[in-house]
Enzyme design. Structure first.
Site, PDB file in Angstrom:
ATOM      1  N   GLU A 306       0.823  -1.211   0.000  1.00  0.00           N
ATOM      2  CA  GLU A 306       0.000   0.000   0.000  1.00  0.00           C
ATOM      3  C   GLU A 306       0.862   1.269   0.000  1.00  0.00           C
ATOM      4  O   GLU A 306       0.643   2.190   0.784  1.00  0.00           O
ATOM      5  CB  GLU A 306      -0.956  -0.012   1.197  1.00  0.00           C
ATOM      6  CG  GLU A 306      -1.908  -1.197   1.160  1.00  0.00           C
ATOM      7  CD  GLU A 306      -2.963  -1.193   2.258  1.00  0.00           C
ATOM      8  OE1 GLU A 306      -2.695  -0.665   3.338  1.00  0.00           O
ATOM      9  OE2 GLU A 306      -4.060  -1.715   1.999  1.00  0.00           O
ATOM     10  N   ASP A 379      -8.184  -9.213   4.182  1.00  0.00           N
ATOM     11  CA  ASP A 379      -7.959  -8.058   5.046  1.00  0.00           C
ATOM     12  C   ASP A 379      -9.006  -7.936   6.151  1.00  0.00           C
ATOM     13  O   ASP A 379      -9.882  -7.071   6.057  1.00  0.00           O
ATOM     14  CB  ASP A 379      -7.955  -6.788   4.184  1.00  0.00           C
ATOM     15  CG  ASP A 379      -7.491  -5.580   4.967  1.00  0.00           C
ATOM     16  OD1 ASP A 379      -7.029  -5.757   6.096  1.00  0.00           O
ATOM     17  OD2 ASP A 379      -7.600  -4.461   4.436  1.00  0.00           O
ATOM     18  N   GLU A 407     -12.587  -2.082  12.034  1.00  0.00           N
ATOM     19  CA  GLU A 407     -12.592  -1.425  10.725  1.00  0.00           C
ATOM     20  C   GLU A 407     -13.706  -1.954   9.823  1.00  0.00           C
ATOM     21  O   GLU A 407     -14.418  -1.185   9.185  1.00  0.00           O
ATOM     22  CB  GLU A 407     -11.228  -1.633  10.051  1.00  0.00           C
ATOM     23  CG  GLU A 407     -11.158  -1.068   8.644  1.00  0.00           C
ATOM     24  CD  GLU A 407      -9.780  -1.255   7.991  1.00  0.00           C
ATOM     25  OE1 GLU A 407      -8.889  -1.841   8.629  1.00  0.00           O
ATOM     26  OE2 GLU A 407      -9.620  -0.802   6.847  1.00  0.00           O
TER      27      GLU A 407
HETATM   28  O1  GCW Z   1      -6.966  -2.986   6.462  1.00  0.00           O
HETATM   29  C1  GCW Z   1      -6.111  -2.173   5.765  1.00  0.00           C
HETATM   30  C2  GCW Z   1      -6.449  -0.811   6.246  1.00  0.00           C
HETATM   31  C3  GCW Z   1      -5.288   0.155   6.236  1.00  0.00           C
HETATM   32  C4  GCW Z   1      -4.128  -0.512   6.944  1.00  0.00           C
HETATM   33  C5  GCW Z   1      -3.757  -1.784   6.196  1.00  0.00           C
HETATM   34  C6  GCW Z   1      -2.646  -2.558   6.867  1.00  0.00           C
HETATM   35  C7  GCW Z   1      -2.450   0.471   8.325  1.00  0.00           C
HETATM   36  O2  GCW Z   1      -7.533  -0.306   5.522  1.00  0.00           O
HETATM   37  O3  GCW Z   1      -5.701   1.320   6.887  1.00  0.00           O
HETATM   38  O4  GCW Z   1      -3.026   0.338   7.069  1.00  0.00           O
HETATM   39  O5  GCW Z   1      -4.854  -2.639   6.149  1.00  0.00           O
HETATM   40  O6  GCW Z   1      -2.964  -3.494   7.598  1.00  0.00           O
HETATM   41  O7  GCW Z   1      -1.493  -2.242   6.668  1.00  0.00           O
END
Ligand code: GCW
Length: 714
Positions: A306, A379, A407
């Site tokens: 990311e 995720d 989240e």
């Molecule tokens: O779940 C996703 C999130 C990001 C997060 C990423 C991760 C810290 O939307 O906000 O970043 O995973 O785990 O690195």
């Protein structure tokens, strides 16, 4: 005169109000007086003459805690003695300090086997002994004992011996230096970087107490989307101040290391992990850290994920990157937690990418590197099958990363008890070394004989007065600690003891509140992503449903990528005729899921694209099953709401009302998820929502028009 008098009355009123405030700050360490008179009598007798031997900051913390505990719970004012007397009724200390003073009540070898953090609680000659090999073990024993009192257990003949199954039991804070918290729903970061190191907020101590009470022994203070500033001398002083507060409670601090820090704060031209100057820069930095924080835990690193920098920027591997940190930390016994959360877009299925990148590196990491893997392959979705990396890396220690912050689980407003979800992953069988090779046994090191083991929970803590915003979210923090210590504990047991300590011991309350907790995760899966749907939330802030989402530049950021609904059906074909992600699992696992007729319903759409008329195990068609599940989810939340409303007489007005209001929101939002998703999927299935279900009261266009530009935690 009258004026002064009424002012006084007002003050007294305010003070008494304040004293009764049930704002949730005390978490599960409330120590309210025990009302059962006969139990109180017994406890008072047993704690009439308490002794804690030893002399260290940790022993002082243990004494303070016991003192607080018995003053509150038993309303007695026993002074805690420092050394044994024949009148002692309760004796705690290390093996070394106790054996000097009293004949050991248990076998010495058994005690030695409890390691650095374990303890025993044993009754002998009508005295209670808490014995450990270290001061931290004593503190853990005291917290365990206070839990027994808080949950009103019989303490007449105790024979408890326990030590943690996992070595590093950690919180991961996604806290930024400006005090925002990525995916945080409980206010600002509790780390007041601006006022540190000189100002020590009382919260830091209570944070340490709470963690130690459930065995959490480390904390990563900063966001994995890292900022190199934390590694500058100015900030390291602040980190050291926190480490000093946490040390007596057995909590080590860790930091996230930004891969490009040598460029950003070191003035180098490169961060190439094989470049000697870069390697030396990290060695020097690590030395500087250990000078300030001799027990610094190590680094957590998110690299080439990311947008974060990483070794691949220099055509090096994840192993090259991790090993560079490992070499710098090794002389100080520090560790590297290297995250496996990568999805580089190069393959045809995001599900497969972490495995594709890391499996070939198995065996290439230094011995102080542990690979930190999220519980599922995508995720932190409401439900995921376990990540195929568990079971596929025999030569690499693997850490489990759970997400406590919600989240994708209703964020700040939904009551979702996560222990059943954690347990579902931990108990999944990887078949790595044949049947019974559960994920839990992979991460506790027993399958591949690793002593470097870890569980991390992405923190749900913030500056809100009750720490986690939703009163029930505290239970997820609590559960993470308890399961990291002992993953064989049941969700039921953890919910029960948390409720007893946090709210009330009255069985009439506990039984119902426990049921609310235990059904909450499945309810949420049902009203958000039943039958194996995943990742259909709103873009960006992830609040609310958006199964129609299809506007982001990367296909694998869009909900439509995950559900693949079309006229023929719905779901992601990950069998051999699709992306073949299933082949990343051992054959015994993939064969459970590779046939759409035998695959468990809960994973069906994770692995199969099936027709709207596909027959489910219930006998219903897939479309009808979706309607059924979405409605069951909403109905369960309504039921939870009803059950909670019946508990009013057992709960203080403050927390009762708070939870009640939140459940009202949850019912609304569950209904929103159901309606928006069913209306959208109906545009493909062209089938009616059976008449026996509540029909959506708004149109799909209405749901699609909703916007939340200021949703929190982004
Ligand atoms: O779940 C996703 C999130 C990001 C997060 C990423 C991760 C810290 O939307 O906000 O970043 O995973 O785990 O690195």
């Amino acid at each position: 005169m009258l004026h002064r008098k009424s002012l006084l009355v007002l003050c007294i009123l305010l003070i008494s109000q304040f004293a009764l405030a049930e704002d949730g700050y005390r978490l599960w360490l409330r120590y309210d007086k025990i009302s059962n008179a006969s139990l109180l009598g017994k406890y008072r007798q047993q704690l009439a003459v308490p002794v804690i031997t030893g002399n260290s900051a940790t022993i002082t913390a243990a004494k303070d805690e016991l003192k607080n505990g018995i003053t509150g719970l038993l309303n007695i004012n026993s002074g805690i003695l420092n050394s044994y007397t024949s009148k002692a009724t309760f004796i705690a200390g290390t093996l070394a300090t106790i054996s000097n003073q009293y004949k050991l009540p248990v076998e010495k070898n058994a005690l030695l086997g409890l390691g650095d953090e374990g303890f025993t609680i044993t009754t002998k000659d009508q005295k209670i002994f808490i014995i450990a090999n270290t001061d931290i073990g004593v503190l853990y024993g005291i917290f365990h004992f206070l839990r027994l009192l808080q949950t009103q257990q019989d303490i007449t003949a105790l024979h408890i011996s326990t030590s943690p199954k996992i070595k590093y039991r950690l919180l991961n804070h996604w806290d930024n230096l400006n005090r925002t918290v990525e995916r945080g729903y409980a206010g600002a970061s509790i780390w007041d970087w601006h006022k540190l190191p000189d100002y020590i907020d009382k919260r830091y101590i209570d944070y340490a107490r709470a963690n130690a009470s459930v065995g959490i022994n480390g904390t990563v203070l900063t966001n994995v989307n890292a900022n190199a500033t934390i590694l500058t001398p100015q900030y390291l002083d602040k980190v050291a101040a926190l480490a000093n507060v946490f040390r007596p409670y057995g909590i080590k601090v860790f930091l996230t290391a930004r891969f490009s820090a040598p460029i950003e704060i070191g003035g180098l031209k490169t961060a190439d992990p094989l470049n000697d100057t870069v390697r030396q820069w990290w060695k020097d930095k690590v030395k500087e850290i250990y000078k300030l924080i001799p027990d610094f835990g190590g680094f957590l690193v998110k690299a080439n994920s990311e947008g974060q920098p990483g070794p691949q920027d220099y055509h090096r591997t994840h192993a090259d990157g991790a090993n560079m940190f490992a070499d710098a930390l090794q002389p100080f016994k520090g560790i590297v937690m290297w995250r496996a959360f990568v999805y580089s877009q190069l393959s045809n299925d995001r599900f497969k990418q972490a495995y594709e990148e890391f499996k070939p590196l198995d065996g290439q990491f230094k011995s102080n590197v542990i690979l930190q893997v999220k519980n599922g392959p995508i995720d932190f979705q409401p439900r995921e099958p376990f990540s195929p990396l568990f079971g596929a890396m025999p030569h690499t220690p693997l850490a489990m990363e759970f997400q406590l912050t919600q989240e994708y689980l209703g964020q700040g407003t939904h009551l979702v008890y996560e222990a059943p979800m954690f347990k579902e992953t931990l108990e999944s069988d990887t078949y790595e070394k044949g049947k019974g090779s559960t994920v839990a046994k992979v991460i506790d090191g027993s399958i591949n004989n690793f002593s470097l083991t870890a569980i991390a929970g992405v923190s749900n803590i913030g500056s809100d007065i009750n720490w986690c915003s939703h009163p029930f979210a505290q239970a997820n923090w609590y559960a993470l600690g308890r399961l990291a210590w002992d993953h064989t504990l049941s969700s039921e047991q953890i919910a029960k003891e948390w409720l007893q300590q946090t709210f009330s011991n009255d069985p009439a309350f506990v039984n119902i509140a426990q049921k609310i907790m235990l059904q909450s995760h499945e309810a949420m899966v049902n009203y958000m992503t039943p039958v194996g749907l995943a990742h259909i939330m709103y873009n960006g802030h992830h609040y609310g449903p958006m199964p129609w989402g299809n506007t982001l530049p990367r296909p694998d950021w869009n909900p439509v990528y995950y559900h693949k609904a079309d006229a023929a059906g719905i779901g992601f074909n990950r069998t051999a005729t699709g992306t073949d992600a299933l082949s990343e699992y051992k054959q015994d696992v993939s064969s459970l899921w590779s046939d759409s007729n035998t695959c468990a319903d809960k994973y069906l759409l994770w692995f199969h694209h099936v027709s709207w008329n596909h027959t489910m195990h219930s006998g219903r068609s897939l479309w009808n099953e979706l309607c059924y599940k979405y409605n069951a989810g909403v109905d369960t939340v309504k039921y939870m709401q009803q059950q909670w409303n019946g508990l009013q007489k057992y709960v203080d007005a403050e927390r009762f009302t708070e939870v009640k209001q939140l459940l009202n929101i949850q019912v609304k939002e569950a209904t929103w998820w159901r309606n928006a998703c069913l209306l959208y999927f109906q545009t493909f299935s062209k089938l009616p929502i059976p008449a026996n279900y509540e029909q959506p009261d708004k149109t799909l266009e209405y749901y699609q028009s909703l916007r939340f530009p200021y949703a929190p935690g982004n």
